[in-house]
Design an enzyme around this catalytic site. Structure first.
Site, PDB file in Angstrom:
ATOM      1  N   ASP A 172       0.841  -1.208   0.000  1.00 45.87           N
ATOM      2  CA  ASP A 172       0.000   0.000   0.000  1.00 45.87           C
ATOM      3  C   ASP A 172       0.876   1.258   0.000  1.00 45.87           C
ATOM      4  OD1 ASP A 172       0.875  -0.196   2.611  1.00 45.87           O
ATOM      5  OD2 ASP A 172      -1.119  -0.011   3.519  1.00 45.87           O
ATOM      6  N   SER A 173       2.198   1.057   0.074  1.00 44.03           N
ATOM      7  CA  SER A 173       3.136   2.157  -0.181  1.00 44.03           C
ATOM      8  C   SER A 173       2.890   2.767  -1.554  1.00 44.03           C
ATOM      9  CB  SER A 173       4.579   1.661  -0.080  1.00 44.03           C
ATOM     10  OG  SER A 173       4.782   0.529  -0.906  1.00 44.03           O
ATOM     11  N   ASP A 222      -0.907  -6.280  -0.301  1.00 44.56           N
ATOM     12  CA  ASP A 222      -1.284  -5.635   0.953  1.00 44.56           C
ATOM     13  C   ASP A 222      -2.791  -5.452   1.027  1.00 44.56           C
ATOM     14  OD1 ASP A 222       0.842  -5.155   2.643  1.00 44.56           O
ATOM     15  OD2 ASP A 222       1.265  -3.137   1.870  1.00 44.56           O
ATOM     16  N   GLU A 275      -1.598  -5.608   8.724  1.00 47.03           N
ATOM     17  CA  GLU A 275      -0.780  -4.957   9.752  1.00 47.03           C
ATOM     18  C   GLU A 275      -1.429  -5.051  11.124  1.00 47.03           C
ATOM     19  OE1 GLU A 275       0.022  -0.884   8.727  1.00 47.03           O
ATOM     20  OE2 GLU A 275       0.905  -1.403   6.788  1.00 47.03           O
ATOM     21  N   LYS A 286      -1.264  -9.473   2.985  1.00 53.38           N
ATOM     22  CA  LYS A 286      -0.554  -8.995   4.179  1.00 53.38           C
ATOM     23  C   LYS A 286      -1.440  -8.030   4.961  1.00 53.38           C
ATOM     24  CE  LYS A 286       3.305  -6.310   3.841  1.00 53.38           C
ATOM     25  NZ  LYS A 286       2.867  -5.028   4.442  1.00 53.38           N
ATOM     26  N   GLU A 329       9.072  -4.427  10.635  1.00 51.36           N
ATOM     27  CA  GLU A 329       9.510  -3.114  10.150  1.00 51.36           C
ATOM     28  C   GLU A 329      10.017  -2.235  11.290  1.00 51.36           C
ATOM     29  OE1 GLU A 329       6.819  -1.232   7.421  1.00 51.36           O
ATOM     30  OE2 GLU A 329       7.875   0.695   7.474  1.00 51.36           O
TER      31      GLU A 329
HETATM   32  O1  KIV Z   1       3.623  -1.136   1.599  1.00 49.72           O
HETATM   33  C1  KIV Z   1       4.808  -1.515   1.664  1.00 49.72           C
HETATM   34  O2  KIV Z   1       5.659  -1.147   0.839  1.00 49.72           O
HETATM   35  C2  KIV Z   1       5.197  -2.415   2.749  1.00 49.72           C
HETATM   36  C3  KIV Z   1       6.655  -2.741   2.896  1.00 49.72           C
HETATM   37  C4  KIV Z   1       7.432  -1.556   3.350  1.00 49.72           C
HETATM   38  C5  KIV Z   1       6.871  -3.912   3.775  1.00 49.72           C
HETATM   39  O3  KIV Z   1       4.345  -2.853   3.477  1.00 49.72           O
HETATM   40 NA    NA Z   2       2.357  -1.862   3.304  1.00 46.30          NA
END
Ligand code: KIV
Ligand code: NA
Length: 263
Positions: free
Chosen positions: A45-46, A84, A114, A112, A181
């Site tokens: 989600d970055s 994500d 969080e 994934k 992280e």
């Molecule tokens: O969204 C992302 O890029 C991440 C990584 C930094 C692990 O979750």
């Molecule tokens: Na992320």
């Protein structure tokens, strides 16, 4: 080359070979990373920050992740595709499953999420329904407004013990992998030693079973403040292929992350 799977990642870990993961958002980079030997492609989600210019990951939607996941899945051959789940998309086990289905149908092999122990029931709900789950502990960017910024986590004995307990609960609930992280190197090592599932570090020290970076950081194109754990792998290289290969090599031979990238 053979498909990367949960068993093949566990086999790498058992053999002491480091796992390489990079974020990836489109088909062309997916093909490039795949041929450079990156084992896991994360549709992070970055993307809200590096692709869309938001100042956090909170505005990202399930449909946006699904769109980029489909592109990455079309471009890659053997890499595992990890998507994500964005902010607000896994508040209950049922909503998590309904949103995870969209990402799996777009081509994800794993999702994934969080957070710690509060997600154990969700991990169980998803894995019972054939959705593999990667956990994400330590600095969890979707919680930035609760954490009060992008800060190193797990520095006190109390918070370190809590993180270890969370990791064990998520593993017991069926998680296949965990991203760690921005935590101290010592805690990254302790969590890795404690768990059967592979740990993938970003600012979590060299002892994790694998490493992940945001691709824009690796290529030195992200205009924001450079985090301590970031290394620009374009330095000294003349192509993106060479930079990605240098990252894979450095993770595999243990030269990345170095002391200066760690907490
Ligand atoms: O969204 C992302 O890029 C991440 C990584 C930094 C692990 O979750
Ligand atoms: Na992320």
């Amino acid at each position: 080359t053979k498909a990367v799977t949960i068993p093949s990642l566990n086999a790498l870990r058992a053999a002491g070979e480091k796992i390489t993961m990079l974020t990836c958002y489109d088909a062309s980079f997916a093909a490039l990373m795949d041929r450079c030997g990156v084992e896991v492609l994360l549709i992070g989600d970055s993307l809200g920050m590096v692709c869309n210019g938001h100042s956090s990951t909170l505005p990202v939607t399930v449909d946006e992740i699904a769109y980029h996941t489909a592109a990455v899945a079309r471009g890659s051959k053997s890499a595992m595709v990890l998507a994500d789940m964005p902010f607000g998309s896994y508040a209950t086990p049922e909503s998590a499953f309904n949103n995870a289905v969209k990402l799996m149908q777009a081509g994800a092999h794993m999702v994934k999420i969080e957070g710690g122990a509060w997600l154990a029931d969700t991990v169980r709900f998803l894995t019972d329904r054939a959705v593999p789950v990667c956990a994400h502990l330590g600095l969890t960017p979707q919680s930035v407004h609760q954490l009060g910024g992008y800060k190193v986590q797990g520095k006190t004995t109390e918070s370190a013990d809590l993180l270890k307990a969370d990791a064990l609960k998520l593993q017991a609930a069926g998680a296949a992998m965990v991203v760690l992280e921005a935590i101290p190197t010592q805690l990254g090592k302790e969590v890795t030693d404690l768990l059967a599932m592979p740990t993938i570090g970003i600012g979590a020290g060299p002892d994790c079973a694998g490493q992940v970076l945001v691709m824009h950081d690796l290529l030195g194109v992200f205009p924001g403040r450079k985090a301590r754990f970031v290394k620009n792998f374009m330095d000294g290289q003349t192509s993106i292929d060479a930079a990605v290969s240098a990252y894979v090599q450095a993770v595999k031979d243990g030269s990345f992350p170095a002391i200066e990238h760690c907490f």
